[in-house]
Write an enzyme that holds these catalytic residues in place. Structure first.
Site, mmCIF file in Angstrom:
data_model
loop_
_atom_site.group_PDB
_atom_site.id
_atom_site.type_symbol
_atom_site.label_atom_id
_atom_site.label_comp_id
_atom_site.label_asym_id
_atom_site.label_seq_id
_atom_site.Cartn_x
_atom_site.Cartn_y
_atom_site.Cartn_z
ATOM 1 C CE LYS A 184 16.974 14.736 -15.626
ATOM 2 N NZ LYS A 184 16.100 15.669 -14.930
ATOM 3 C CD GLU A 220 14.617 24.286 -16.091
ATOM 4 O OE1 GLU A 220 14.030 23.339 -16.620
ATOM 5 O OE2 GLU A 220 15.849 24.323 -15.960
HETATM 6 N N1 PLP Z 1 13.834 20.818 -16.537
HETATM 7 C C1 PLP Z 1 14.241 20.178 -15.445
HETATM 8 C C2 PLP Z 1 14.846 20.975 -14.359
HETATM 9 C C3 PLP Z 1 14.088 18.782 -15.346
HETATM 10 O O1 PLP Z 1 14.485 18.131 -14.262
HETATM 11 C C4 PLP Z 1 13.504 18.074 -16.400
HETATM 12 C C5 PLP Z 1 13.363 16.636 -16.340
HETATM 13 O O2 PLP Z 1 14.071 15.880 -16.915
HETATM 14 C C6 PLP Z 1 13.087 18.794 -17.528
HETATM 15 C C7 PLP Z 1 13.265 20.157 -17.557
HETATM 16 C C8 PLP Z 1 12.465 18.102 -18.679
HETATM 17 O O3 PLP Z 1 13.411 17.461 -19.483
HETATM 18 P P1 PLP Z 1 13.047 16.201 -20.346
HETATM 19 O O4 PLP Z 1 11.912 16.600 -21.218
HETATM 20 O O5 PLP Z 1 14.264 15.909 -21.131
HETATM 21 O O6 PLP Z 1 12.673 15.133 -19.396
HETATM 22 C C1 COI Z 2 12.281 13.901 -15.366
HETATM 23 O O1 COI Z 2 11.297 14.453 -15.855
HETATM 24 O O2 COI Z 2 12.742 12.855 -15.817
HETATM 25 C C2 COI Z 2 12.980 14.447 -14.225
HETATM 26 O O3 COI Z 2 14.101 14.101 -14.010
HETATM 27 C C3 COI Z 2 12.289 15.384 -13.349
HETATM 28 C C4 COI Z 2 12.407 14.992 -11.928
HETATM 29 C C5 COI Z 2 11.996 16.174 -11.146
HETATM 30 C C6 COI Z 2 11.585 13.791 -11.589
#
Ligand code: PLP
Ligand code: COI
Length: 341
Positions: A184, A220
Site C-alpha cells: 500500500k 483489482e
Molecule cells: N486494493 C486496493 C488497491 C486498495 O487500496 C484497498 C484498500 O485498502 C483494497 C484493495 C482493500 O483492502 P482492505 O480490505 O485491506 O481495505
Molecule cells: C481503503 O479501502 O482503506 C483504501 O485505502 C482505499 C482508498 C482508495 C480509499
C-alpha cells in the site's frame, strides 16, 4: 462523551478534520516515543524523500460503534502487518505492528466524539501513514521518517451506497509484475489518478485493471479487490502477486466458508470467464462490498443477472454478515474485533 454535531447520514467519503492525531518520528536509527497532538500540519524539508521520490506507505481501516454501544476496530493487527511489509519494500524502517495497533487505538479513543453512532450508516475512517521526511536528492532512502495516524468520519465510498456501479476495463496498467502492486504505497495511487479521472469523465465509477503482462487476467480496481459469485453459488476472488492483499477480501472468504457454508476459492480469474459469473462486487475497507452491475470492455457490455438496482443475493448475505460482525450484531471470530472503549 458527547458526539459532535455532524449530519452523519449525509457524509460522503471525504476529509473532515478531527481533534487529535498520532505522531512518531524516526531519527538516528530509532522511533521516538510518539504521542497524540492537535496539530494537523506537517513541516518537512522541501527536499524530503516523500516529496522527491514518493517514499510513502499508508493503511486504511475503520472504527465502528457496535449495537451495544462500544467502539471497535476490525483486525488492526493485519493492517499493522501489511504496513510492515509495505515499509520494508520501500526501504523504510518498520513501525512495529504492536506499536501500530497502540497508535491506532489511541487515535480512535481521542476522537471518540467523531465515531458515528450505531445505525447512522457512517464510520470513522482511520488513516495510518508514514513518509521519508529528511532531504534526499540522490535516489536513495531517507534517513528520517514520520509515522502518523489521523481519522475522519466517512459515509459510503461510492455515491449511492449499495447501488450497483458500472466499471470499465482500463487500458492503463496499475502494477507491474514484480513491482509494488501488493503493497500500500502512495505511488500505486498516484499512477491510477489519470485512469480514474478519465473513467469518471466517461461515465464509469471505477476501472478494472488486468494483469499488465498478459492483459488476460483480472487484477483489482484502484481501491478494492474483486469478488465474484458463480452461477452455482461459489465465491471466487482473483489471486495475483500484484494486487493488494485485502483484509476485507480475506475476511469475506472466511465468512463465506465458515458462516454461510459456501464454497470459496482464491484463484486466477481470466477476463474471458467474467461474463459467466452471476454476481460481482468490489471489496475493501472503504468500499465494504460495492456491487458491480455492469462491466464495459471497449463498448462491449457485461451485465450481471443481479442487475443495476440491487446487490446480488450472495453478495448481500456476505455484506450483511461482514457488517453484522463489524457492528457487533453477529458473533465475531476470535481476535477480529479490537474493543477501544
Ligand atoms: N486494493 C486496493 C488497491 C486498495 O487500496 C484497498 C484498500 O485498502 C483494497 C484493495 C482493500 O483492502 P482492505 O480490505 O485491506 O481495505
Ligand atoms: C481503503 O479501502 O482503506 C483504501 O485505502 C482505499 C482508498 C482508495 C480509499
Amino acid at each position: 462523551m458527547e458526539k459532535k454535531n455532524i449530519d452523519w447520514g449525509n457524509l460522503g467519503f471525504g476529509y473532515v478534520k478531527t481533534d487529535y492525531r498520532y505522531v512518531s518520528n524516526y531519527k538516528d536509527g530509532k522511533w521516538d516515543e510518539g504521542g497524540l497532538t492537535t496539530d494537523d500540519m506537517v513541516t518537512i524539508s522541501e527536499c524530503a524523500g516523500v516529496l522527491q521520490y514518493a517514499q510513502t506507505v499508508f493503511e486504511g481501516m475503520k472504527a465502528y460503534t457496535t449495537e451495544d454501544g462500544h467502539i471497535v476496530t476490525f483486525r488492526p493487527d493485519l493492517n499493522g502487518e501489511r504496513m510492515e511489509h509495505s515499509a520494508a519494500r520501500l526501504e523504510m524502517p518498520v513501525f512495529p505492528k504492536d506499536r501500530f495497533v497502540d497508535a491506532v487505538v489511541q487515535t480512535i479513543k481521542a476522537n471518540a466524539a467523531y465515531v458515528p453512532p450505531y445505525g447512522s450508516g457512517a464510520t470513522l475512517y482511520v488513516r495510518p501513514y508514514m513518509f521519508g521526511s529528511d532531504a534526499v536528492i540522490g535516489v536513495k532512502p531517507a534517513s528520517e521518517y514520520q509515522f502518523r495516524v489521523f481519522t475522519t468520519p466517512v459515509g459510503p465510498y461510492f455515491k449511492g451506497g449499495a447501488k450497483p456501479i458500472t466499471i470499465r476495463v482500463s487500458d492503463f496498467d496499475r502494477a507491474a509484475p514484480n513491482g509494488t502492486g501488493h503493497i500500500k504505497a502512495g505511488l500505486n495511487y498516484a499512477m491510477s489518478l489519470h485512469a480514474i479521472v478519465d473513467a469518471h469523465k466517461n461515465g464509469f465509477d471505477e476501472n478494472m485493471y488486468l494483469d499488465s503482462k498478459t492483459r488476460t487476467k483480472v487484477e483489482e480496481t484502484g481501491g478494492a479487490n474483486f469478488l465474484f459469485v458463480t452461477k452455482d453459488g461459489k465465491v471466487v476472488t482473483p489471486k495475483s502477486d500484484s494486487i493488494l492483499p485485502s483484509i476485507t477480501r480475506r475476511s469475506l472468504i472466511y465468512v463465506a466458508k465458515e458462516y454461510l457454508g459456501l464454497e470459496a476459492e482464491e484463484r486466477e480469474v481470466y477476463f474471458d470467464e467474467v461474463k459467466d459469473f452471476a454476481e460481482c462486487g468490489l471489496c475493501g475497507t472503504a468500499a465494504v462490498i460495492s456491487p458491480v452491475g455492469k462491466i464495459v470492455d471497449h463498448g462491449k457490455e457485461i451485465c450481471f443477472p443481479s442487475g443495476m438496482n440491487e446487490m446480488g443475493p450472495i453478495t448481500k448475505k456476505l455484506y450483511e454478515t461482514l457488517t453484522g460482525i463489524q457492528m457487533g450484531r453477529i458473533q465475531a471470530p476470535e481476535g477480529w474485533l479490537k474493543v477501544i472503549e
